[in-house]
Enzyme design. Structure first.
Site, short mmCIF file in Angstrom:
data_model
loop_
_atom_site.label_atom_id
_atom_site.label_comp_id
_atom_site.label_asym_id
_atom_site.label_seq_id
_atom_site.Cartn_x
_atom_site.Cartn_y
_atom_site.Cartn_z
N LYS A 156 32.30 -8.43 58.63
CA LYS A 156 33.72 -8.58 58.94
C LYS A 156 34.58 -7.95 57.84
O LYS A 156 34.21 -8.01 56.67
CB LYS A 156 34.08 -10.07 59.01
CG LYS A 156 33.33 -10.82 60.06
CD LYS A 156 33.49 -12.33 59.91
CE LYS A 156 34.80 -12.85 60.43
NZ LYS A 156 34.78 -14.33 60.58
N SER A 207 36.57 -15.72 65.10
CA SER A 207 37.15 -14.63 64.37
C SER A 207 36.20 -13.45 64.16
O SER A 207 36.68 -12.36 63.85
CB SER A 207 37.63 -15.13 63.01
OG SER A 207 36.54 -15.57 62.22
N SER A 246 33.74 -19.51 64.73
CA SER A 246 34.01 -18.08 64.53
C SER A 246 32.80 -17.15 64.63
O SER A 246 32.96 -15.96 64.86
CB SER A 246 34.69 -17.86 63.19
OG SER A 246 36.06 -18.12 63.32
#
Ligand SMILES: *[C@@H]1O[C@H](CO)[C@@H](O)[C@H](O)[C@H]1NC(C)=O
Ligand SMILES: *[C@@H]1O[C@H](CO)[C@@H](O)[C@H](O)[C@H]1NC(C)=O
Length: 540
Positions: free
Chosen positions: A148, A223, A247
């Site tokens: 990420k 996320s 997430s």
């Protein structure tokens, strides 16, 4: 028969109580029916909105080895049957092919990655080490991976989607990124996230929105949305997720891949957004996102590092000895009712596992699950860090009073979910602390008793398949069935179980007791073997 006045009174009281209970049940049923109608209506309206939008399918892969697991690619590279350079280049080409549709990758290091791959090939050409020795010390030697954008990766963007950090470049690797690099894996790119990682869609004011590989009009969740999307589309074989309220698992579910959130507290958080790794107790945990169940264990072992021996990852699991329970409807009233397709998927898994386990497969429902959202909200209030402060890039507190007028005039630099979070923190009353602690204590006790040392619980992930972009604003609490396991700090594997009628992924969560990650993973492997696991989001 004669009755005393006291007994009579008691009887009337019980009758009144039963009547009240009945009214309550009917009210709940009416409410749920209304929810179903409203949920259907939301999709209907959004369907109009997106009707003429782009629903084209992703192209198929040009190289068949892109369809292989990371572990088998590592084996082929070690055995010099394929070069690391060829693998890395093919993955980079694949990203270039699908990213214009997905907007999943937001920064890359392609040139360095190809150079590192060439170094791997050179090393393999010259080394005297056996493939077994290499596997032991460098299990993913020459295999690409992604992470990420909000997880520090040296030389790459590190903004968390905050406009005020627009030009920030990370100067060091997060501990988890370092561990993957130490295993010989090669970082190729970082991927999109919601602003500060706190929303169930992947969109921010720096990079925009990430699209679902199965249907570009649908969300990827959040996320770790960029990760799950690029992995499902075969643009990366391994992705590092992070999970404080689903997430890792939510995007894995919406994009049809495997996501594992390990037992909480075993993996250092150093380099995840602002975290230094010394903040104390937290619900956050890094985790794995992969297309194949067999990649979870070797990947997870790397993330665990010093704590490798705590979960029993090398213990062989005999599925016959695993006690299976399942829950179809946790009944948190703030969450949409669980759809028939999700229920059917869970029952399919239940049917199969009941032919293997020597125990009876029990359907359960625990009272605490009805408060999933409230318990998570309360637990979030104990997290280290200050959202309003972080939102300003730790330069001061962002206040709702000054942002709302800016929003009206189109001058607010934050996303709506960030402002919603501020409202939740500053305007809405906090969850009753003693109530929440009591409920949690009770749930912890019940679930530990249920799971014991050989049990798993099959649990719904989300009430529905991936919704349209923005539709989550009207159903903002549908992440609660992931979040409750952050509260409980239990290990969970998100398992894909095929596609719905509309061609979107569906699946379930497999939960076990603390340190029993190996049970979740063994069940995930079995469900993949029987039901096929990841279904490619392309046909040719
Ligand atoms: C091992 O787990 C402990 C907490 O259980 C954590 O504080 C520590 O950072 C972990 N070690 C590593 C190397 O991740
Ligand atoms: C909080 O919950 C406790 C226990 O459930 C209850 O006794 C108390 O009245 C509640 N407090 C408030 C402020 O609602």
């Amino acid at each position: 028969m004669t009755t005393t006045p006291a007994a009579n009174k008691r009887y009337r009281k019980e009758e009144k109580h039963a009547f009240k209970d009945c009214v309550k049940q009917v009210a709940i049923l009416l409410f749920l029916a209304l929810r179903i109608v409203i949920d259907w209506f939301i999709d209907f309206v959004f369907g109009f909105f997106y009707k003429n939008d782009d629903t084209k399918k992703l192209p198929g892969v040009k190289e068949n080895f892109l369809l292989k697991s990371a572990s088998s690619l590592a084996q082929l590279i070690r055995e010099k049957q394929i070069s690391s350079e060829k693998v890395v280049v093919a993955y980079i080409e694949r990203i270039k092919e699908v990213n214009p549709s997905l907007n999943a990758v937001v920064d890359d290091r392609y040139d360095e990655a190809i150079k590192e791959a060439k170094d791997v090939d050179k090393f393999l050409a010259e080394t005297d080490l056996t493939t077994e020795e290499i596997k032991k010390t460098k299990p993913f030697l020459g295999v690409p991976f992604t992470s990420k954008e909000s997880t520090s990766a040296k030389g790459l963007a590190f903004t968390f989607g905050l406009v005020s950090r627009k030009s920030y470049i990370a100067s060091a690797d997060a501990a988890v990124v370092e561990r993957l690099k130490d295993s010989g894996a090669i970082l190729i790119a970082v991927t999109n996230i919601p602003e500060l990682n706190l929303w169930c869609e992947t969109r921010n004011n720096i990079y925009g929105q990430t699209q679902n590989p199965y249907d570009l009009t649908k969300t990827v969740g959040g996320s770790s949305g960029g990760e799950a999307a690029i992995i499902s589309a075969c643009g990366s074989p391994l992705g590092i997720g992070t999970d404080i309220g689903g997430s890792t698992r939510m995007p894995a579910y919406f994009c049809g891949v495997f996501g594992h959130k390990p037992t909480t507290g075993l993996i250092t958080t150093k380099g995840l957004t602002f975290r230094k790794g010394n903040e104390g107790e937290t619900m956050v945990s890094a985790g794995t996102i992969t297309r194949f169940a067999e990649d979870i264990t070797p990947f997870l072992k790397l993330l665990l590092d010093d704590n490798l021996s705590l979960p029993k990852l090398d213990q062989k699991v005999n599925l016959q000895d695993v006690k299976v329970a399942y829950c179809l409807n946790p009944q948190d009233l703030r969450v949409s009712p669980v759809s028939n397709e999700v229920i059917a998927a869970i029952l399919k898994a239940v049917d199969h596992l009941s032919t293997i386990s020597k125990y009876h497969v029990d359907k359960i429902s625990l009272d605490g699950f009805r408060y999933s959202l409230s318990l998570w909200r309360h637990e979030m209030s104990k997290e280290p860090g200050n959202f309003a402060f972080d939102l300003s890039n730790q330069k001061g507190d962002i206040s709702l009073k000054s942002e709302l007028p800016k929003l009206i005039f189109g001058k607010c630099e934050f996303t709506i979910p960030a402002l919603m979070r501020l409202i939740d923190l500053n305007v809405l009353p906090p969850t009753n602390k003693s109530w929440a602690e009591d409920k949690k204590k009770q749930l912890v006790q019940e679930i530990q008793e249920l799971l014991g040392d050989n049990g798993v619980l099959l649990f719904p992930s989300c009430p529905t398949e991936a919704p349209y972009h923005y539709a989550s604003f009207l159903r903002p609490y549908n992440f609660a069935y992931w979040a409750i396991f952050n509260v409980l700090k239990l290990p969970v594997t998100q398992v894909p179980l095929g596609l719905t009628k509309k061609g979107l992924p569906i699946g379930l969560q497999v939960v076990s007791n603390h340190y029993n990650d190996h049970l979740c993973i063994a069940i995930a492997e079995e469900l993949q073997r029987v039901f096929g696991g990841w279904t490619p989001p392309f046909t040719d």
